[in-house]
Every structure is written in structure tokens, then in C-alpha cells.
Design an enzyme around this catalytic site. Structure first.
Site, PDB file in Angstrom:
ATOM      1  N   TRP A   1     -37.005  17.827 -25.518  1.00  0.00           N
ATOM      2  CA  TRP A   1     -36.059  18.323 -24.504  1.00  0.00           C
ATOM      3  C   TRP A   1     -36.422  17.817 -23.123  1.00  0.00           C
ATOM      4  O   TRP A   1     -37.567  17.739 -22.781  1.00  0.00           O
ATOM      5  CB  TRP A   1     -36.073  19.861 -24.500  1.00  0.00           C
ATOM      6  CG  TRP A   1     -35.213  20.435 -23.419  1.00  0.00           C
ATOM      7  CD1 TRP A   1     -33.845  20.518 -23.393  1.00  0.00           C
ATOM      8  CD2 TRP A   1     -35.662  20.968 -22.167  1.00  0.00           C
ATOM      9  NE1 TRP A   1     -33.422  21.080 -22.220  1.00  0.00           N
ATOM     10  CE2 TRP A   1     -34.519  21.358 -21.436  1.00  0.00           C
ATOM     11  CE3 TRP A   1     -36.928  21.144 -21.588  1.00  0.00           C
ATOM     12  CZ2 TRP A   1     -34.582  21.926 -20.163  1.00  0.00           C
ATOM     13  CZ3 TRP A   1     -37.007  21.711 -20.320  1.00  0.00           C
ATOM     14  CH2 TRP A   1     -35.832  22.111 -19.623  1.00  0.00           C
TER      15      TRP A   1
ATOM     16  N   GLU B   1     -46.320  15.590 -15.775  1.00  0.00           N
ATOM     17  CA  GLU B   1     -46.157  16.985 -15.344  1.00  0.00           C
ATOM     18  C   GLU B   1     -46.685  17.965 -16.389  1.00  0.00           C
ATOM     19  O   GLU B   1     -47.023  19.090 -16.053  1.00  0.00           O
ATOM     20  CB  GLU B   1     -44.693  17.285 -14.996  1.00  0.00           C
ATOM     21  CG  GLU B   1     -43.752  17.285 -16.191  1.00  0.00           C
ATOM     22  CD  GLU B   1     -42.284  17.395 -15.791  1.00  0.00           C
ATOM     23  OE1 GLU B   1     -41.894  16.810 -14.775  1.00  0.00           O
ATOM     24  OE2 GLU B   1     -41.537  18.063 -16.510  1.00  0.00           O
TER      25      GLU B   1
ATOM     26  N   GLU C   1     -39.225   8.649 -14.565  1.00  0.00           N
ATOM     27  CA  GLU C   1     -40.217   9.678 -14.896  1.00  0.00           C
ATOM     28  C   GLU C   1     -40.178  10.038 -16.383  1.00  0.00           C
ATOM     29  O   GLU C   1     -39.091  10.116 -16.979  1.00  0.00           O
ATOM     30  CB  GLU C   1     -39.890  10.913 -14.053  1.00  0.00           C
ATOM     31  CG  GLU C   1     -40.716  12.138 -14.391  1.00  0.00           C
ATOM     32  CD  GLU C   1     -40.291  13.336 -13.556  1.00  0.00           C
ATOM     33  OE1 GLU C   1     -39.549  13.168 -12.579  1.00  0.00           O
ATOM     34  OE2 GLU C   1     -40.719  14.439 -13.896  1.00  0.00           O
TER      35      GLU C   1
ATOM     36  N   HIS D   1     -33.330  17.202  -5.807  1.00  0.00           N
ATOM     37  CA  HIS D   1     -32.658  16.973  -7.093  1.00  0.00           C
ATOM     38  C   HIS D   1     -31.144  17.000  -6.938  1.00  0.00           C
ATOM     39  O   HIS D   1     -30.561  18.069  -6.804  1.00  0.00           O
ATOM     40  CB  HIS D   1     -33.014  18.094  -8.055  1.00  0.00           C
ATOM     41  CG  HIS D   1     -34.429  18.088  -8.498  1.00  0.00           C
ATOM     42  ND1 HIS D   1     -34.880  18.894  -9.502  1.00  0.00           N
ATOM     43  CD2 HIS D   1     -35.491  17.367  -8.098  1.00  0.00           C
ATOM     44  CE1 HIS D   1     -36.175  18.679  -9.694  1.00  0.00           C
ATOM     45  NE2 HIS D   1     -36.567  17.762  -8.854  1.00  0.00           N
TER      46      HIS D   1
ATOM     47  N   TYR E   1     -30.679  18.628 -19.965  1.00  0.00           N
ATOM     48  CA  TYR E   1     -31.661  18.899 -18.916  1.00  0.00           C
ATOM     49  C   TYR E   1     -31.202  18.343 -17.566  1.00  0.00           C
ATOM     50  O   TYR E   1     -30.700  17.231 -17.488  1.00  0.00           O
ATOM     51  CB  TYR E   1     -33.022  18.261 -19.275  1.00  0.00           C
ATOM     52  CG  TYR E   1     -33.929  18.251 -18.070  1.00  0.00           C
ATOM     53  CD1 TYR E   1     -34.554  19.422 -17.661  1.00  0.00           C
ATOM     54  CD2 TYR E   1     -34.060  17.116 -17.277  1.00  0.00           C
ATOM     55  CE1 TYR E   1     -35.315  19.453 -16.503  1.00  0.00           C
ATOM     56  CE2 TYR E   1     -34.827  17.130 -16.126  1.00  0.00           C
ATOM     57  CZ  TYR E   1     -35.449  18.306 -15.744  1.00  0.00           C
ATOM     58  OH  TYR E   1     -36.179  18.335 -14.598  1.00  0.00           O
TER      59      TYR E   1
ATOM     60  N   ASP F   1     -35.420  11.261 -14.075  1.00  0.00           N
ATOM     61  CA  ASP F   1     -36.327  11.897 -15.047  1.00  0.00           C
ATOM     62  C   ASP F   1     -35.714  11.780 -16.438  1.00  0.00           C
ATOM     63  O   ASP F   1     -34.656  12.365 -16.707  1.00  0.00           O
ATOM     64  CB  ASP F   1     -36.508  13.375 -14.666  1.00  0.00           C
ATOM     65  CG  ASP F   1     -37.626  14.061 -15.427  1.00  0.00           C
ATOM     66  OD1 ASP F   1     -38.085  13.494 -16.446  1.00  0.00           O
ATOM     67  OD2 ASP F   1     -38.040  15.163 -15.005  1.00  0.00           O
TER      68      ASP F   1
ATOM     69  N   ASN G   1     -44.391  27.960 -17.299  1.00  0.00           N
ATOM     70  CA  ASN G   1     -42.997  28.344 -17.528  1.00  0.00           C
ATOM     71  C   ASN G   1     -42.718  28.613 -19.007  1.00  0.00           C
ATOM     72  O   ASN G   1     -42.868  27.737 -19.851  1.00  0.00           O
ATOM     73  CB  ASN G   1     -42.111  27.200 -17.021  1.00  0.00           C
ATOM     74  CG  ASN G   1     -40.712  27.643 -16.675  1.00  0.00           C
ATOM     75  OD1 ASN G   1     -40.396  28.835 -16.699  1.00  0.00           O
ATOM     76  ND2 ASN G   1     -39.858  26.683 -16.347  1.00  0.00           N
TER      77      ASN G   1
ATOM     78  N   ARG H   1     -47.957  12.612 -12.035  1.00  0.00           N
ATOM     79  CA  ARG H   1     -47.078  13.767 -11.838  1.00  0.00           C
ATOM     80  C   ARG H   1     -47.793  15.111 -11.953  1.00  0.00           C
ATOM     81  O   ARG H   1     -47.156  16.165 -11.885  1.00  0.00           O
ATOM     82  CB  ARG H   1     -45.945  13.722 -12.878  1.00  0.00           C
ATOM     83  CG  ARG H   1     -44.956  12.608 -12.647  1.00  0.00           C
ATOM     84  CD  ARG H   1     -43.976  12.920 -11.540  1.00  0.00           C
ATOM     85  NE  ARG H   1     -43.041  13.953 -11.926  1.00  0.00           N
ATOM     86  CZ  ARG H   1     -42.598  14.916 -11.104  1.00  0.00           C
ATOM     87  NH1 ARG H   1     -43.030  14.989  -9.854  1.00  0.00           N
ATOM     88  NH2 ARG H   1     -41.721  15.800 -11.509  1.00  0.00           N
TER      89      ARG H   1
ATOM     90  N   GLU I   1     -42.335  16.315  -5.071  1.00  0.00           N
ATOM     91  CA  GLU I   1     -41.086  16.934  -5.525  1.00  0.00           C
ATOM     92  C   GLU I   1     -40.922  18.267  -4.789  1.00  0.00           C
ATOM     93  O   GLU I   1     -41.876  19.028  -4.653  1.00  0.00           O
ATOM     94  CB  GLU I   1     -41.169  17.171  -7.033  1.00  0.00           C
ATOM     95  CG  GLU I   1     -39.886  17.682  -7.653  1.00  0.00           C
ATOM     96  CD  GLU I   1     -40.008  17.851  -9.169  1.00  0.00           C
ATOM     97  OE1 GLU I   1     -41.149  17.984  -9.664  1.00  0.00           O
ATOM     98  OE2 GLU I   1     -38.983  17.830  -9.855  1.00  0.00           O
TER      99      GLU I   1
ATOM    100  N   ARG J   1     -33.576  12.530  -6.487  1.00  0.00           N
ATOM    101  CA  ARG J   1     -33.541  12.341  -7.938  1.00  0.00           C
ATOM    102  C   ARG J   1     -32.098  12.466  -8.430  1.00  0.00           C
ATOM    103  O   ARG J   1     -31.363  13.351  -7.975  1.00  0.00           O
ATOM    104  CB  ARG J   1     -34.422  13.405  -8.611  1.00  0.00           C
ATOM    105  CG  ARG J   1     -34.689  13.115 -10.075  1.00  0.00           C
ATOM    106  CD  ARG J   1     -35.497  14.226 -10.730  1.00  0.00           C
ATOM    107  NE  ARG J   1     -34.644  15.320 -11.176  1.00  0.00           N
ATOM    108  CZ  ARG J   1     -34.992  16.229 -12.094  1.00  0.00           C
ATOM    109  NH1 ARG J   1     -36.213  16.181 -12.640  1.00  0.00           N
ATOM    110  NH2 ARG J   1     -34.178  17.190 -12.439  1.00  0.00           N
TER     111      ARG J   1
ATOM    112  N   HIS K   1     -45.776  17.364  -9.347  1.00  0.00           N
ATOM    113  CA  HIS K   1     -44.673  18.167  -9.868  1.00  0.00           C
ATOM    114  C   HIS K   1     -44.394  19.328  -8.907  1.00  0.00           C
ATOM    115  O   HIS K   1     -45.323  20.024  -8.512  1.00  0.00           O
ATOM    116  CB  HIS K   1     -45.105  18.707 -11.238  1.00  0.00           C
ATOM    117  CG  HIS K   1     -44.004  19.225 -12.087  1.00  0.00           C
ATOM    118  ND1 HIS K   1     -44.210  20.223 -13.023  1.00  0.00           N
ATOM    119  CD2 HIS K   1     -42.707  18.885 -12.179  1.00  0.00           C
ATOM    120  CE1 HIS K   1     -43.065  20.458 -13.647  1.00  0.00           C
ATOM    121  NE2 HIS K   1     -42.142  19.659 -13.162  1.00  0.00           N
TER     122      HIS K   1
ATOM    123  N   ASP L   1     -40.673  26.393 -10.801  1.00  0.00           N
ATOM    124  CA  ASP L   1     -41.632  27.152 -11.617  1.00  0.00           C
ATOM    125  C   ASP L   1     -43.075  26.937 -11.170  1.00  0.00           C
ATOM    126  O   ASP L   1     -43.988  27.552 -11.728  1.00  0.00           O
ATOM    127  CB  ASP L   1     -41.443  26.908 -13.118  1.00  0.00           C
ATOM    128  CG  ASP L   1     -41.377  25.453 -13.530  1.00  0.00           C
ATOM    129  OD1 ASP L   1     -40.291  24.852 -13.377  1.00  0.00           O
ATOM    130  OD2 ASP L   1     -42.387  24.926 -13.994  1.00  0.00           O
TER     131      ASP L   1
ATOM    132  N   HIS M   1     -37.315  12.844 -19.070  1.00  0.00           N
ATOM    133  CA  HIS M   1     -37.769  14.106 -19.666  1.00  0.00           C
ATOM    134  C   HIS M   1     -38.230  13.959 -21.116  1.00  0.00           C
ATOM    135  O   HIS M   1     -37.860  14.761 -21.994  1.00  0.00           O
ATOM    136  CB  HIS M   1     -36.657  15.172 -19.534  1.00  0.00           C
ATOM    137  CG  HIS M   1     -37.158  16.517 -19.116  1.00  0.00           C
ATOM    138  ND1 HIS M   1     -37.146  17.609 -19.942  1.00  0.00           N
ATOM    139  CD2 HIS M   1     -37.697  16.943 -17.957  1.00  0.00           C
ATOM    140  CE1 HIS M   1     -37.648  18.658 -19.304  1.00  0.00           C
ATOM    141  NE2 HIS M   1     -38.000  18.276 -18.103  1.00  0.00           N
TER     142      HIS M   1
END
Ligand code: EZ4
Ligand code: CO
Length: 412
Positions: free
Chosen positions: A412, A272, A246, A122, A159, A220, A37, A293, A349, A147, A322, A326, A222
């Protein structure tokens, strides 16, 4: 049998996807997902300029040998671009072997170890009422694990919040919270760890209050926290009994997870963005995580992720592959075949792809009562409509990035 053709196909139906299509002298076609991605064209070059010339004329039945050859003969090892390219070749070869053998890929991997794959969806909301509605919608869609991502007061855009897509003018596109945005520059988002850590436990308290104690909930972080911040979050969330927390810290430093682990019984999932077993080795051996992940697409294919998960099984660490949008339908199919076959499957997921993506990639998996199944078509069970793919040329797109209030770039 020989590999006659190797085409690298870039298409952007709802988002950019890179697909490797191998055609054999017997007329079998194999597909592999090579999507990274926001850096898609780097993998296109790696494949077309350096890998395709090596594949033409080679024996498609030699999956392990091809993997070892591509990994070791490059001399330059690992990294997301290299491993996504190898993954695409590996997936396509499993797809071909399944078709040649007259079996779905999960049969080649040892057969089904379960009837279907528990999947999580999600739910998200900028504010609590939107989040609670989103959880309810996911329950109605059949998800048995969800999630939870929430906005944070005073942060405009972070995010994981699906409704923010509209703020960026993408309301019509099904990016949801998978937020690579088309455009010449990445979108800038904002972040404040203190505000997040203060806000999140109350969100989980409210979700548990509304939906009860039993629904498996995930979250998550992130990669945005330091180890001690992650440790605090894990402790603060213990009353809400998470299925997992996560990516609580940046993934590069495996040692960070040791500190988190010493402080909390909240289960941890990571990886991930990992590419090989080496990224997971210490985390698994020292039992610092509970879920792997890694995606088939980013871990070098079915061959490599299967080995990683078998190693993880020795330590009772399970899969949590994951599965955002994407990961292309081909990558998702590979994940489902592998998840169905291994013993230590944990959870998958799952976010549905958009309507245009479903036109480009014909899929045969099923989604019933919260469980995914890859189906019983030969190979991976996905076909690609090349003409339809051609209607959606590549469009530049970047993932967003974060700045703190003082302008500092943040994870991020
Ligand atoms: O941000 O797939 O758990 N899922 C995630 C994803 C990732 C995107 C990056 O391409 O963290 O939403
Ligand atoms: Co994630």
C-alpha cells in the site's frame, strides 16, 4: 540530576499520538515522540512495561549511554516499536539537556548551518484540475517545493489523495491524505500498477506545462512497484526533472534499488519505514539513493539519525526527513533542530497539524517564505498540555491496505 518521573501520554486530538514525558529532580521536563501510526499501543506497552522502570533514578545527562543501554541491553534489536521507544527517550533527553544548558537543541548539535529548512508540501487530486488547484494553493501557502500525487483512472481510492478523506466520512478531520482511519478494521483500497505507470507521466507533463520548469516537484510511489517497474517510472519521469522519486520499491530489499539506479537519473529517496543505520548502510555506501527519509521518531532519535546522516554525508547523500502529520509536533521539532544543524540537509516534509493537535502541543517553530525554523526556545521548544491531551482518549485507527482486482493483497 535524576529522572524522577516518566509518563507515557496517549492522546488523539486529530489522530493518535504517543508522547513520553520525563521529569527530572531539578524540575526540567523533556518530551519525546513515540508514535507509530496504526500500532500506537504496542509502543505504549514497550515504554510503560519495559523502559520506564529502567529510567527512573537514572542520569538524564547521559544521552549516548542511555541510547546504547536501551539498544543493547534489550538483546532484541531494531524494529519499529523498539526504535520508536528508544527515539522517544532520546528526544526527551535532548530536550532536557537543552533546557539545562539554556540552549535550543540545534545549538547543542553544533549550531545552525542555514537560516531555515526548505520544506515540501503535498498537492493532490483525484483528477487533474483538482491537482492543479492544489498545487496553486500550496504555492500560495508559501511552499517552494511540492509533492504531486494523482488519482488513477478506474481506481476508486489510492494512497496520497487528500480529497478521498471525505469518501471515508472523515471530511471534518484533518487527516488529509495521512489516512489512518478510525475504526475496527483497515479500509481496503485498490491498486493497478499498469494503470498507474501509464497515467503518471502525463500528469507531470501537465503540471510542468502549467507551473513551468523550475518548481521542485516530488512524487511518492509508496513501495508499490517491482524494481523493473520502478526503473521504467524513473526513466519516464526524467523529462519532468523530479527533485525525487520516493519509496519506488518495497524498502526491505536494498538490492532492488541497484537495478533502478542503473536505469534512471531521477533522484531516489527512501526510508520512512526504516529503523536503523543498518537499513540504509548498503544503499548509502553503494550510492543507490540520494535522500535519507528516516524520521527522528522512527530511527531511534536524534542521536541515531545524526550518525546515519553523517555517514550519508560522506557519499553526498542528503536528508529528506519524513514529516507527515503522524510525526507528532515533538517529533517534527526534533527533525527541525537536527535539520538546521547538519551540513547535508536536503529538504523537510511538512504538513501542518490540525487545530486540536495545536491546542494539545504548543509549538514554537516558524514557517516563513517556504522555510521552517525550530525557534529559539530552550530544548525542543514544544510543550504538552496534559489536561487538553486528556480530553482526547485513544481511538483505534488503522492505515488502509491494498487489494488488486483479483483480490490479491498488494503493498500500500
Ligand atoms: O504513508 O506517514 O511520505 N509520506 C508518507 C506518509 C505515510 C504515513 C504512514 O503513517 O508516505 O504519508
Ligand atoms: Co512516503
Amino acid at each position: 540530576m535524576k529522572i524522577d518521573l516518566a509518563d507515557v501520554i496517549v492522546t488523539s486530538p486529530d489522530r493518535n499520538f504517543v508522547t513520553l514525558k520525563l521529569t527530572t529532580s531539578d524540575g526540567h521536563v523533556g518530551l519525546g515522540d513515540a508514535t507509530v501510526n496504526g500500532r500506537e499501543l504496542a509502543v505504549v506497552s514497550y515504554l510503560s512495561d519495559h523502559v520506564v522502570p529502567l529510567l527512573i533514578g537514572s542520569d538524564p545527562m547521559r544521552i549516548e549511554d542511555t541510547w546504547q543501554f536501551l539498544y543493547r541491553s534489550a538483546y532484541w534489536r531494531r524494529g519499529p516499536i523498539t526504535m520508536a521507544a528508544i527515539a522517544a527517550v532520546d528526544m526527551a533527553l535532548w530536550d532536557i539537556k537543552g533546557k539545562a544548558a539554556g540552549m535550543p537543541v540545534y545549538q547543542l548539535l553544533g549550531g545552525a548551518s542555514r537560516t531555515g529548512l526548505l520544506a515540501y508540501g503535498h498537492a493532490s487530486g483525484k483528477e487533474l484540475p483538482e491537482l492543479l488547484d492544489s498545487v496553486q494553493e500550496h504555492i500560495e501557502l508559501g511552499y517552494r517545493a511540492i509533492r504531486i500525487q494523482s488519482g488513477v483512472p478506474n481506481l476508486k481510492s489510492i494512497y496520497g489523495i487528500a480529497s478521498q478523506g471525505a469518501d471515508h466520512g472523515d471530511a471534518e478531520l484533518r487527516y488529509d491524505h495521512e489516512p489512518a482511519r478510525r475504526g475496527e478494521k483497515p479500509v481496503e483500497e485498490d491498486w493497478d500498477t499498469r494503470a498507474y505507470l501509464t497515467h503518471l507521466p502525463g500528469i507531470f507533463e501537465a503540471v510542468r506545462g502549467e507551473f513551468g520548469a523550475t518548481l521542485p516537484l516530488l512524487h511518492d510511489a509508496h513501495h508499490r512497484l517491482t524494481p523493473i517497474q520502478a526503473a521504467r517510472l524513473g526513466k519516464d519521469l526524467e523529462p519532468y526533472d523530479l527533485f525525487w522519486l520516493e519509496d519506488c520499491t518495497p524498502a526491505e530489499n536494498q538490492e532492488a534499488l541497484r537495478l533502478v539506479r542503473q536505469h534512471t537519473t531521477t533522484p531516489l529517496a527512501i526510508g520512512e519505514v526504516f529503523n536503523t543505520v543498518w537499513d540504509f548502510k548498503d544503499l548509502i555506501r553503494d550510492q543507490l539513493i540520494d535522500y535519507v527519509r528516516g524520521a527522528v521518531t522512527h530511527m531511534g532519535g536524534i542521536t541515531a539519525l545524526k550518525k546515519t546522516l553523517e555517514y550519508a554525508a560522506m557519499y553526498q547523500v542528503k536528508s529528506g526527513m519524513h514529516g507527515p502529520t503522524d510525526i507528532s509536533p515533538v517529533g517534527m521539532a526534533a527533525a527541525m533542530h537536527l535539520g538546521l544543524a547538519i551540513h547535508n540537509f536536503g529538504i523537510q516534509e511538512y504538513m501542518p497539524h490540525g487545530a486540536r493537535t495545536d491546542q494539545v502541543f504548543q509549538q514554537t517553530f516558524t514557517w516563513r517564505e517556504g522555510l521552517l525554523h525550530p525557534g529559539d526556545e530552550l530544548g525542543l521548544g514544544v510543550s504538552l498540555n496534559v489536561d487538553e491531551a486528556g480530553r482526547y482518549p485513544y481511538e483505534r485507527a488503522y492505515l488502509p491496505y491494498n487489494r488488486l482486482a483479483d483480490g490479491t493483497v498488494h503493498d500500500w
